[in-house]
Design a protein around this motif. Sequence first.
Motif, PDB file in Angstrom:
ATOM      1  N   GLY A 132       7.797  -3.276  11.903  1.00 34.80           N
ATOM      2  CA  GLY A 132       6.381  -2.920  11.918  1.00 34.80           C
ATOM      3  C   GLY A 132       5.812  -2.464  10.592  1.00 34.80           C
ATOM      4  O   GLY A 132       5.095  -1.462  10.539  1.00 34.80           O
ATOM      5  N   ILE A 133       6.080  -3.199   9.527  1.00 38.43           N
ATOM      6  CA  ILE A 133       5.663  -2.752   8.200  1.00 38.43           C
ATOM      7  C   ILE A 133       4.274  -3.283   7.853  1.00 38.43           C
ATOM      8  O   ILE A 133       4.023  -4.493   7.862  1.00 38.43           O
ATOM      9  N   SER A 134       3.381  -2.365   7.525  1.00 39.36           N
ATOM     10  CA  SER A 134       2.029  -2.705   7.084  1.00 39.36           C
ATOM     11  C   SER A 134       1.765  -1.989   5.765  1.00 39.36           C
ATOM     12  O   SER A 134       2.026  -0.783   5.647  1.00 39.36           O
ATOM     13  N   MET A 135       1.273  -2.721   4.791  1.00 34.86           N
ATOM     14  CA  MET A 135       0.918  -2.105   3.510  1.00 34.86           C
ATOM     15  C   MET A 135      -0.045  -2.998   2.755  1.00 34.86           C
ATOM     16  O   MET A 135      -0.143  -4.206   3.008  1.00 34.86           O
ATOM     17  N   ASN A 136      -0.770  -2.387   1.823  1.00 33.19           N
ATOM     18  CA  ASN A 136      -1.639  -3.107   0.901  1.00 33.19           C
ATOM     19  C   ASN A 136      -1.162  -2.848  -0.521  1.00 33.19           C
ATOM     20  O   ASN A 136      -0.798  -1.712  -0.859  1.00 33.19           O
ATOM     21  N   ASP A 186     -12.045   0.083  -6.875  1.00 35.78           N
ATOM     22  CA  ASP A 186     -12.193  -0.563  -8.171  1.00 35.78           C
ATOM     23  C   ASP A 186     -11.270  -1.768  -8.294  1.00 35.78           C
ATOM     24  O   ASP A 186     -11.379  -2.541  -9.222  1.00 35.78           O
ATOM     25  N   LYS A 187     -10.325  -1.896  -7.375  1.00 40.34           N
ATOM     26  CA  LYS A 187      -9.416  -3.031  -7.389  1.00 40.34           C
ATOM     27  C   LYS A 187      -9.374  -3.647  -5.999  1.00 40.34           C
ATOM     28  O   LYS A 187      -9.495  -2.957  -4.992  1.00 40.34           O
ATOM     29  N   MET A 188      -9.142  -4.956  -5.971  1.00 38.80           N
ATOM     30  CA  MET A 188      -8.992  -5.638  -4.703  1.00 38.80           C
ATOM     31  C   MET A 188      -7.516  -5.673  -4.317  1.00 38.80           C
ATOM     32  O   MET A 188      -6.636  -5.607  -5.167  1.00 38.80           O
ATOM     33  N   ASN A 189      -7.253  -5.786  -3.023  1.00 40.49           N
ATOM     34  CA  ASN A 189      -5.876  -5.939  -2.578  1.00 40.49           C
ATOM     35  C   ASN A 189      -5.386  -7.340  -2.907  1.00 40.49           C
ATOM     36  O   ASN A 189      -6.037  -8.325  -2.578  1.00 40.49           O
ATOM     37  N   LYS A 190      -4.242  -7.415  -3.541  1.00 39.70           N
ATOM     38  CA  LYS A 190      -3.603  -8.699  -3.832  1.00 39.70           C
ATOM     39  C   LYS A 190      -2.727  -9.138  -2.678  1.00 39.70           C
ATOM     40  O   LYS A 190      -2.708 -10.311  -2.302  1.00 39.70           O
ATOM     41  N   ILE A 191      -1.988  -8.187  -2.109  1.00 37.50           N
ATOM     42  CA  ILE A 191      -1.051  -8.469  -1.025  1.00 37.50           C
ATOM     43  C   ILE A 191      -1.370  -7.538   0.139  1.00 37.50           C
ATOM     44  O   ILE A 191      -1.568  -6.341  -0.053  1.00 37.50           O
ATOM     45  N   GLU A 192      -1.428  -8.097   1.333  1.00 35.18           N
ATOM     46  CA  GLU A 192      -1.631  -7.302   2.542  1.00 35.18           C
ATOM     47  C   GLU A 192      -0.614  -7.746   3.589  1.00 35.18           C
ATOM     48  O   GLU A 192      -0.460  -8.946   3.836  1.00 35.18           O
ATOM     49  N   THR A 193       0.070  -6.789   4.180  1.00 39.88           N
ATOM     50  CA  THR A 193       0.995  -7.111   5.270  1.00 39.88           C
ATOM     51  C   THR A 193       0.593  -6.327   6.503  1.00 39.88           C
ATOM     52  O   THR A 193       0.146  -5.177   6.404  1.00 39.88           O
ATOM     53  N   HIS A 194       0.735  -6.970   7.657  1.00 36.88           N
ATOM     54  CA  HIS A 194       0.279  -6.379   8.908  1.00 36.88           C
ATOM     55  C   HIS A 194       1.386  -6.467   9.959  1.00 36.88           C
ATOM     56  O   HIS A 194       1.764  -7.567  10.371  1.00 36.88           O
ATOM     57  N   ASP A 195       1.943  -5.305  10.336  1.00 36.29           N
ATOM     58  CA  ASP A 195       2.910  -5.196  11.430  1.00 36.29           C
ATOM     59  C   ASP A 195       4.039  -6.226  11.290  1.00 36.29           C
ATOM     60  O   ASP A 195       4.328  -6.983  12.222  1.00 36.29           O
TER      61      ASP A 195
END
Length: 300
Positions: free
Chosen positions: A71-75, A49-58
């Motif tokens: 190695g931090i990944s999160m949405n 129902d919501k889009m990701n605003k911030i995405e981090t990859h490794d």
Amino acid sequence: MPCASISRRRLRRTDSIPFGMSEQKSSGLLEPARANCLQNLLRNINYTDKMNKIETHDVNFWYGDFHALKGISMNIEEKSVVAFIGPSGCGKSTFLRLLNRMNDLIPGTRLEGKIQIDGQDIYAKGVQVDELRKNVGMVFQRPNPFPKSIFENVAYGLRVNGVKDESFIRQRVEETLKGAALWDEVKDKLKVSAYALSGGQQQRLCIARAMAVSPSVLLMDEPASALDPISTAKVEELIHELKNDYTIVIVTHNMQQAARVSDRTAFFYMGNMVEIGDTKDIFTNPTKLETQNYITGRFG
């Protein structure tokens, strides 16, 4: 529509399946290429129902030879509040400052991995850092008003960005002071020095100053740690209201505060993000032993 162009598209629940699949007759068979494409699509769809605003990859980050983030990944979803918790020196403030490139100001640092806001790599060549920081506002641990009047503190960001329409500036100052729940307390003393305000009022003024240039993300690095309980409660109430319009990421040592204000919580330890999840789950049923030990006070 080519399969590759939609294979990882994020769909809302109201979106229709592409390729006219709703019109397929139950007795018909799909041609093999189209069937494979649909199979790949359905495997990768993430209904939300919501889009990701911030995405981090490794994401890995170094201060000189010191490996501060590993190695931090999160949405982070739009219009939500995410809290970063963990003991001092665990990397949570360092990670927060990567989201608007504040660490660029520190010599000898190095970043690997990708950080995206609204799908754009904020460390890509050609990114205008000043424009990024207009979109990603920052509120620091201690109130840091400028040596100016209350009005000029809020108007400052508009003026340095070339806004000259005084009528618009006055309107925007009023709007943001109201948004920061400060207008009724200062509307009759806008020309007074910001230093005349209490600590809690100064922090809300700094939040209004960050809001004035219309960011979509607000980063808060322990925004209430230097405030008394009454002022802290007002800032927390404000965070609840602001998430209707902003994506908010807050660093806090106060686990009760994280539980009160955030939708999701990430636990950091020794440069690692140990886990992230719904705040209720993190505090009542964490999946990692390190998280359980921290929130129960066994260390930190």
